[in-house]
Design a protein around this motif. Structure first.
Motif, short mmCIF file in Angstrom:
data_model
loop_
_atom_site.label_atom_id
_atom_site.label_comp_id
_atom_site.label_asym_id
_atom_site.label_seq_id
_atom_site.Cartn_x
_atom_site.Cartn_y
_atom_site.Cartn_z
N ILE A 41 -46.44 37.26 -24.39
CA ILE A 41 -45.48 38.35 -24.24
C ILE A 41 -44.15 37.70 -23.88
O ILE A 41 -44.01 37.08 -22.83
CB ILE A 41 -45.95 39.40 -23.20
N GLY A 42 -43.19 37.82 -24.80
CA GLY A 42 -41.97 37.05 -24.69
C GLY A 42 -40.77 37.84 -24.19
O GLY A 42 -40.66 39.05 -24.41
N ALA A 43 -39.87 37.11 -23.53
CA ALA A 43 -38.56 37.64 -23.13
C ALA A 43 -37.57 36.49 -23.13
O ALA A 43 -37.97 35.33 -23.01
CB ALA A 43 -38.64 38.26 -21.73
N ASN A 44 -36.29 36.83 -23.23
CA ASN A 44 -35.24 35.81 -23.13
C ASN A 44 -35.32 35.13 -21.76
O ASN A 44 -35.12 35.76 -20.73
CB ASN A 44 -33.88 36.49 -23.31
N ALA A 45 -35.61 33.82 -21.78
CA ALA A 45 -35.83 33.10 -20.52
C ALA A 45 -34.57 32.98 -19.69
O ALA A 45 -34.64 32.68 -18.50
CB ALA A 45 -36.40 31.72 -20.82
N LEU A 46 -33.41 33.23 -20.30
CA LEU A 46 -32.15 33.09 -19.54
C LEU A 46 -31.68 34.44 -18.98
O LEU A 46 -30.63 34.52 -18.35
CB LEU A 46 -31.06 32.47 -20.43
N ASN A 47 -32.46 35.48 -19.24
CA ASN A 47 -32.10 36.82 -18.76
C ASN A 47 -33.09 37.22 -17.65
O ASN A 47 -34.23 37.59 -17.91
CB ASN A 47 -32.18 37.78 -19.96
N THR A 48 -32.61 37.13 -16.41
CA THR A 48 -33.51 37.32 -15.26
C THR A 48 -34.18 38.70 -15.26
O THR A 48 -35.37 38.82 -14.96
CB THR A 48 -32.75 37.15 -13.93
N GLU A 49 -33.41 39.70 -15.65
CA GLU A 49 -33.98 41.05 -15.64
C GLU A 49 -35.13 41.18 -16.65
O GLU A 49 -36.19 41.75 -16.36
CB GLU A 49 -32.87 42.06 -15.97
N ALA A 50 -34.91 40.58 -17.83
CA ALA A 50 -35.95 40.61 -18.86
C ALA A 50 -37.20 39.87 -18.38
O ALA A 50 -38.33 40.33 -18.59
CB ALA A 50 -35.42 39.97 -20.15
N VAL A 51 -36.97 38.75 -17.70
CA VAL A 51 -38.10 37.97 -17.20
C VAL A 51 -38.88 38.78 -16.15
O VAL A 51 -40.11 38.81 -16.14
CB VAL A 51 -37.61 36.63 -16.61
N LEU A 52 -38.13 39.47 -15.27
CA LEU A 52 -38.81 40.30 -14.27
C LEU A 52 -39.65 41.39 -14.92
O LEU A 52 -40.71 41.76 -14.43
CB LEU A 52 -37.78 40.92 -13.32
N THR A 112 -36.79 32.43 -10.82
CA THR A 112 -37.61 33.62 -11.11
C THR A 112 -38.70 33.25 -12.11
O THR A 112 -39.83 33.74 -12.04
CB THR A 112 -36.72 34.72 -11.75
N ILE A 113 -38.35 32.38 -13.05
CA ILE A 113 -39.32 31.95 -14.07
C ILE A 113 -40.30 30.94 -13.52
O ILE A 113 -41.45 30.89 -13.92
CB ILE A 113 -38.58 31.28 -15.25
N THR A 114 -39.83 30.08 -12.61
CA THR A 114 -40.67 28.96 -12.19
C THR A 114 -41.47 29.29 -10.94
O THR A 114 -42.08 28.39 -10.35
CB THR A 114 -39.81 27.70 -11.92
N GLY A 115 -41.47 30.55 -10.54
CA GLY A 115 -42.23 30.92 -9.35
C GLY A 115 -41.70 30.19 -8.12
O GLY A 115 -42.47 29.85 -7.23
N GLY A 116 -40.40 29.89 -8.12
CA GLY A 116 -39.79 29.22 -6.97
C GLY A 116 -39.87 27.71 -7.03
O GLY A 116 -39.33 27.02 -6.16
N LEU A 117 -40.53 27.15 -8.05
CA LEU A 117 -40.68 25.69 -8.14
C LEU A 117 -39.43 25.02 -8.71
O LEU A 117 -38.61 25.66 -9.35
CB LEU A 117 -41.88 25.34 -9.03
#
Ligand code: TXA
Ligand code: MG
Length: 349
Positions: A41-52, A112-117
């Motif tokens: 399930i994909g979203a633009n990785a540079l768009n934080t809202e989309a990732v959320l 947000t994408i890396t779970g804080g890593l």
């Protein structure tokens, strides 16, 4: 939300459908699409809202990081720092394909994408539809498996529809996933690379390209105190609703024990089922015997595992029994997913 379902038979011939998917992604929407491993399930990785929104659609815990999917190797340098020579050799050998590499992240990648890593997972899939969509979108695509959190990963569009209809903008139906288990996750941000999740690309295959690779201890020892290095591996994943028991024994001994259990459960009014290889099926006495493939074809068994676990849910099976499968080659990944589905418990006879 209304979900568009779009079937693509040949990625070369349908640029309008690819473009429609890409344009949703560009605008911050969610598109589920096929890859050679499982559907994502994909979203633009540079768009934080989309990732959320991915986390929301999946019901996924926010400390579990996502993999970024790219369409060409050079893009790795946009998102990763310290790309080692070993990593480059692995990329040359296995990309495009079912290998995810973990690098130190660049600042452009949000936590947000890396779970804080401080690290980021990157993969270049080999599935044509996936690659074309990523390419046409012009952005890196964050994509976890397209299942609701805790459910078996989807290997067919119908699995995605079951879990995500009404929760994403578009689902692309590209037929069944070739491999059927998620990519191998390899951490190349450490001195010695470590396999964090087994998959189609095995330790032996990796060691043909680089000298030495470790395997995360949590994958080998059945000890709940060892915390896996891939956050996603700590969750009880892939679980069917019924109780799954894995039996480690010879075919005949296992079948004798399983047949007894099946009878007991059926006599008490429960629904029982057995997952069997083609070779073992005549040994079992049970109304529901699901054949997963030939014991001589580990790839076939891997490709069918998640589908069968989902069928168990569809048939509302209360108790599921299976013998262990070979752990050679992709078998290590199959057994890893099977044992997680069984809550890591095994009956040895
Ligand atoms: O085959 C696949 O990899 C599929 C398809 C869609 O590409 N995707 C997939 O994503 O399986 P997901 O999110 O279901 O699993 C990603 C795994 C999780 O176990 C996660 O914890 C781990 O990769 N992971 C991601 N980023 C990580 C990081 N920076 N460090 C350690 N583990 C990471
Ligand atoms: Mg997953």
């Amino acid at each position: 939300m209304e979900t568009q379902i779009v079937k693509i038979e040949n990625a070369g011939l349908v640029s309008d459908k690819i473009n429609a998917a890409a344009s949703i992604l560009k605008q911050g929407g969610l598109v589920a699409f096929p890859t050679e491993t499982v559907y994502g399930i994909g979203a633009n990785a540079l768009n934080t809202e989309a990732v959320l929104n991915i986390y929301k659609a999946k019901g996924r815990p926010s400390d579990n990081p996502l993999i970024i999917h790219i369409a060409k190797k050079e893009d790795v340098y946009l998102y990763a720092s310290d790309v080692s020579n070993e990593a480059l050799r692995l990329m040359d050998m296995f990309w495009p394909g079912p290998l995810t590499l973990i690098f130190k992240k660049k600042d452009i990648i949000s936590k947000t994408i890396t779970g804080g890593l401080e690290t980021v997972a990157i993969r270049l899939p080999s599935n044509d539809i996936a690659r074309k969509i990523i390419e046409a979108s012009g952005c890196p695509i964050a994509a976890p498996s397209a299942n609701r959190s805790g459910r078996p990963s989807p290997t067919r569009a119908e699995h995605v529809i079951e879990d995500l209809d009404g929760r994403v903008d578009m689902i692309i139906d590209g037929g069944k996933s070739k491999i059927g288990l998620e990519s191998t996750v390899l951490d190349v941000s450490t001195q010695i690379p470590i396999i964090l999740r087994p998959g189609y690309i095995t330790r032996e295959m990796i060691e043909q390209v680089i000298d030495y690779v470790l395997i995360d201890k949590a994958l080998i020892k059945e000890d709940e105190k060892i915390v896996p290095k891939a956050p996603g591996m700590k969750y009880k994943h892939y679980a069917p609703k019924g109780n799954l028991t894995v039996v480690d024994s010879t075919p005949k001994k296992a079948a004798l024990w399983i047949n007894e259990q099946v009878k007991e459960k059926e006599d008490s009014g429960y629904k029982a089922a057995v997952i069997s290889t083609m070779e073992d099926q005549s040994l079992y006495k049970c109304e529901n015997i699901m054949v997963i493939g030939s014991e001589n074809d580990n790839n076939e068994i891997a490709a069918n595992l998640f589908k069968i676990l989902r069928q168990m849910d569809a048939k509302e099976i209360d108790y599921i029994y299976t013998r262990t499968f070979s752990d050679a080659a992709i078998g290590m990944a199959t057994m890893n997913r099977l044992m997680k589905a069984a809550g890591n418990e095994k009956v040895s006879l």
